[in-house]
Design a protein around this motif. Structure first.
Motif, mmCIF file in Angstrom:
data_model
loop_
_atom_site.group_PDB
_atom_site.id
_atom_site.type_symbol
_atom_site.label_atom_id
_atom_site.label_comp_id
_atom_site.label_asym_id
_atom_site.label_seq_id
_atom_site.Cartn_x
_atom_site.Cartn_y
_atom_site.Cartn_z
ATOM 1 N N SER A 66 0.848 -1.298 0.150
ATOM 2 C CA SER A 66 -0.056 -0.122 0.228
ATOM 3 C C SER A 66 0.919 1.187 0.006
ATOM 4 O O SER A 66 1.903 1.174 0.738
ATOM 5 N N ILE A 67 0.713 2.055 -0.692
ATOM 6 C CA ILE A 67 1.530 3.277 -0.880
ATOM 7 C C ILE A 67 0.847 4.590 -0.603
ATOM 8 O O ILE A 67 -0.230 4.674 -0.384
ATOM 9 N N PRO A 69 -0.036 7.877 -2.132
ATOM 10 C CA PRO A 69 -0.115 8.405 -3.218
ATOM 11 C C PRO A 69 0.404 9.854 -3.593
ATOM 12 O O PRO A 69 0.764 9.934 -4.699
HETATM 13 MG MG MG Z 1 -2.562 3.634 -0.235
#
Ligand code: MG
Ligand code: NAI
Length: 504
Positions: A66-67, A69
């Motif tokens: 999960s990054i 953004p």
């Molecule tokens: Mg994310």
């Protein structure tokens, strides 16, 4: 003491002297950055599934990143649940329903919900920071809008838990059983609250699947459930992408599916559930018309237009993405809008001054760009906030398009980004015809000085939610949901309870 220009410049707040401010009306003022402190809130390097009250590794053995953004930096890795994991979660929810939750006195269910609501309030700052870093929305929105609403939903439905017979006089409301709930990435915690709180209040147990780009806060909510002592298995959280969602929809031991997301996936789910006896509510896309009449208070309307389309980068299913302006005021509205968008600040979502944060994902950014390009190719003209976008991350400046016709794709398709299509009308009848000329029907806005006009329009607008002289206002007591391709069923208010009860 004589206050000189230099001295003023040393004060951290607006540094443009009054004289210049007047000249520069509409120009952007610079504030010194005011970053929310994210350091106290650590994010574990790995997030497991939440099944039967415990965090547990996925049978698949797979994890996905999960990054953030706004930076494209990975924040953590999230477990990818497969059909076997979903089955474990559903079995755990069924067991909890049969043995504990279904038998608990309603007042006790309410107590747990109150406890959860209070814990959310206590941890609101941390949850807001996590929501912002994982999803890209400005901290002032996650802190001042999302989190207060999340707690309010739990408080509201906590109050109903032992009063269901008053909610449905003459009926004997009974729970449905196990609810499978699939939510999107635009309001991760708020959508979890909209779905979990009424389900638990009515005595159901839950398997929730968050969106793949924004799972962190749902898993933090799972820790809150543990802290509140919620019995094991009452809420289970399975993370993953569309295949995980599809496994949940297809599971034979689910009594109800609640979905919020794209119309495309909503249609797939409706097909999969047809004939299975599962109850279904769908909250899908929208293409709302925000209608501004000549007698509207214009400056107030401009603020409503801005709130309608640029709130949460336009990642809002009920966004006022079509602006219908009565012809006589069109030049003024366009000028005011052009000036106003120049004052919007795009950038670091953790900065308390930021109005427009990051687009949630590269895929969503590509979709926004493609649709705007199609608008330009079809003859629309572009107005954008002049600003420097950060080099890393996914960004799109506040934009509006003039010269749009109703046949253009930008006027028909959901953009789900900070892009407004401006069109005109002459009479209220024409406004109605144009506003209703869409396969969707989630929301609409009306701006006028005349109450009678509001009622006349509202009666004929085919939209589930209609705001008058305001936009994007939410409250747990108010039902929310759509017509046509925007889905069916209501969340919020009494209607939201009915979706989780058998009333025969
Ligand atoms: Mg994310
Ligand atoms: P999506 O509809 O694919 O995702 C929503 C949720 O459904 C996610 O949790 C996803 O993992 C899950 N999902 C995906 N495929 C599924 C399947 N076959 N069965 C069960 N669950 C499934 O939406 P996406 O791809 O993130 O966004 C695409 C467009 O959808 C956006 O550009 C926007 O226009 C619209 N959208 C509308 C939302 C709304 O609130 N109405 C929310 C999110 C997206």
């Amino acid at each position: 003491m004589k206050i000189t220009r230099n001295l003023l410049a040393t004060i951290s707040h607006p540094i443009i002297p009054l004289k210049d401010r007047r000249l520069n009306f509409g120009a952007k003022w610079d504030y010194t950055p005011s970053l929310e402190d994210a350091k106290p809130y650590s994010i574990a390097p790995r997030h497991e599934l939440f099944i039967n009250g415990k965090f547990t590794a996925p049978a698949s053995g797979h994890y996905f990143p999960s990054i953030n953004p706004a930076t494209e930096q990975p924040l953590t890795e999230i477990a990818a649940a497969n059909a076997a994991d979903v089955d474990r979660a559903v079995k755990s929810a069924r067991r909890a329903y049969d043995r504990v939750w279904g038998k608990l006195p309603a007042r006790e269910r309410g107590k747990y919900l109150y406890r959860i609501a209070r814990l959310i309030q206590e941890k609101a700052r941390e949850l807001a920071v996590l929501e912002t870093v994982d999803g890209g929305k400005p901290i002032k929105e996650s802190r001042d809008i999302d989190l207060p609403l999340v707690a309010a939903h739990f408080f509201y439905y906590a109050g109903w838990a032992d009063k269901l017979k008053y909610a449905f006089p003459g009926k004997t409301p009974r729970p449905l059983g196990v609810a499978g709930q699939i939510i999107p990435w635009n309001f991760p915690l708020l959508m979890a609250a909209w779905k979990i709180a009424p389900a638990l209040a009515c005595g159901n147990t839950v398997v929730l699947k968050p969106a793949e780009t924004t799972s962190i806060t749902a898993l933090r909510l799972a820790q809150i459930f543990q802290e509140a002592g919620l019995p094991d298995g009452v809420v289970n959280i399975v993370t993953g992408a569309g295949v995980t969602g599809a496994a949940l929809v297809q599971h034979p031991d689910i009594n109800k599916i609640a979905f919020t997301g794209s119309t495309e996936v909503g249609k797939l789910i409706a097909k999969a559930v047809a004939g299975s006896g599962k109850k279904l509510t769908l909250e899908l896309g929208g293409k709302a018309a925000n209608i501004i009449f000549e007698d509207a208070p214009l400056d107030q309307a401009i603020e409503g237009i801005i709130a309608g389309i640029y709130f949460n980068q336009g990642h809002v299913c009920c966004a006022g993405s079509r602006l219908l302006v009565q012809e006589g005021i069109y030049p003024q509205v366009v000028k005011k809008l052009r000036d106003r968008i120049q004052t919007l600040r795009v950038g670091n979502p953790l900065d308390k001054n930021t109005d427009i944060g990051a687009i949630n994902s590269a895929a969503q950014l590509a979709k926004i760009r493609e649709l705007v390009q199609s608008g330009l190719a079809e003859g629309a003209a572009l107005q954008q906030t002049q600003c420097t976008l950060p080099a890393k991350g996914y960004w799109y400046p506040p934009t509006f398009l003039t010269g749009v016709t109703h046949a253009h794709r930008v006027a028909q398709e959901e953009i789900f980004g900070p892009v407004l299509s401006v069109m005109t009308f002459r009479t209220p009848e024409e406004a109605l015809e144009r506003a209703n000329n869409t396969p969707y029907g989630l929301s609409a806005g009306i701006w006028t000085d005349k109450g009678s006009k509001i009622f006349k329009m509202a009666a004929k607008l085919q939209a589930g939610v209609i705001w008058a002289n305001c936009y994007n206002k939410f409250d747990p007591t108010s039902p929310f949901g759509g017509y046509q391709e925007s889905g069916f069923g209501r969340e919020g208010g009494l209607h939201g309870l009915a979706a989780y009860c058998r009333l025969d």
